[in-house]
Design an enzyme around this catalytic site. Structure first.
Site, PDB file in Angstrom:
ATOM      1  N   SER A 157       0.889  -1.411  -0.134  1.00 22.06           N
ATOM      2  CA  SER A 157      -0.048   0.121   0.042  1.00 22.06           C
ATOM      3  C   SER A 157       0.755   1.269   0.362  1.00 22.06           C
ATOM      4  O   SER A 157       1.827   1.326  -0.989  1.00 22.06           O
ATOM      5  CB  SER A 157      -0.831  -0.030   1.591  1.00 22.06           C
ATOM      6  OG  SER A 157      -1.889   1.374   0.964  1.00 22.06           O
ATOM      7  N   ASP A 162      -5.656  -2.427  -2.429  1.00 22.95           N
ATOM      8  CA  ASP A 162      -4.623  -2.099  -1.807  1.00 22.95           C
ATOM      9  C   ASP A 162      -3.916  -3.909  -1.296  1.00 22.95           C
ATOM     10  O   ASP A 162      -5.118  -4.585  -0.971  1.00 22.95           O
ATOM     11  CB  ASP A 162      -5.681  -2.409  -0.766  1.00 22.95           C
ATOM     12  CG  ASP A 162      -4.608  -1.565   0.319  1.00 22.95           C
ATOM     13  OD1 ASP A 162      -3.992  -2.140   1.177  1.00 22.95           O
ATOM     14  OD2 ASP A 162      -4.636  -0.065   0.853  1.00 22.95           O
TER      15      ASP A 162
END
Length: 276
Positions: A42, A163
């Protein structure tokens, strides 16, 4: 723990909280501390890529200074279909207009840089290393940072991704599996933090076509807490150096307050000094 060529660097995400990591990495770069293996998930991937291309200040610019020029966080971007964080601008427009990634340095570096995404079809983490194709590199990094629900699904090689933190929030086990038993781990939460044990509720129409990722979102808190317990064990055994914020966190995943972001960045830089 001695830091050498066999030591890995593991970077947690956390949205804008990862400006702490930016401070740590800028400190590392300015003191010529380089790891032969870095894995980021991320925001840890988007900030880590500037470390991998050896560009101190680049992630600080995008996380703090750029907000004054173009506030890429907010509902107006979400309503335009770009996500609560404008991923198109952040990954495909800003770099070309303001602060390009040094692809030449990145591709020539012998050091490994791994980015984590979550595969919407399988509900499993994917681990990518890209040293040839600039567009694919950016696509992977964007996918790793694509917040579930808040941002449109991203694609890597035509496969829907979100993500990486959904399936592997802190990829310490991957670093170990890749041969790095000693690691420096940069976290974006205070010591002792654990997620509340509650199910992640999603309306039925969201990710309806991706049941595997819906299931992963429901279990996310449990796996996150488990990996933090594991990291505490590694730290106690001397197999990991853990760098984390020491002051109370005042920055959330989508905070755009430059004063708060700058303070967290500066804390990361100062704590980074402890191991350079």
């Amino acid at each position: 723990m001695e830091i050498d060529s066999h030591t890995g660097l593991v970077l947690e995400g956390g949205g804008m909280r990862a400006v702490f990591t930016v401070g740590v990495l800028d400190c590392f770069m300015e003191h010529n501390l380089w790891f032969s293996y870095t894995i980021g998930v991320s925001a840890g991937a988007s900030n880590g890529i500037s470390y991998a291309s050896r560009q101190p200040g680049r992630s600080r610019f995008s996380n703090i200074d750029l907000l004054e020029k173009y506030n890429y966080i907010g509902l107006r971007h979400f309503l335009r279909g770009r996500g609560y964080i404008d991923m198109k601008y952040l990954f495909y427009i800003y770099p070309e207009q303001y602060y390009p990634l040094d692809f030449d340095t990145y591709f020539k570096s012998p050091d490994r840089f791994v980015m984590v995404t979550s595969n919407c079809l399988t509900g499993k983490a994917e681990y990518f290393e890209e040293k040839h194709d600039a567009k694919r590199l950016v696509d992977i990094c964007c996918a790793s940072c694509t917040l579930p629900v808040l941002c449109p699904v991203a694609y890597v090689d035509g496969i829907p991704m979100v993500d990486g933190g959904v399936c592997d929030a802190i990829p310490i086990q991957r670093a170990i599996d890749d041969g790095f038993r000693k690691n420096v781990i940069v976290l974006t939460r205070n010591k002792g933090y654990r997620k509340k044990e509650k199910d992640f509720w999603l309306p039925g129409f969201i990710y309806r076509q991706y049941p595997a990722i819906r299931e992963q979102l429901k279990l996310r808190y449990r796996r996150y807490n488990e990996v933090l317990d594991y990291i505490d064990e590694l730290e106690a055994k001397g197999d990991a150096i853990v760098i984390r914020p020491e002051k109370k966190i005042e920055v959330g995943r989508t905070t755009s307050d430059r004063k708060k972001l700058t303070a967290l960045y500066e804390e990361g830089y100062e704590i980074g000094r402890s191991i350079v």
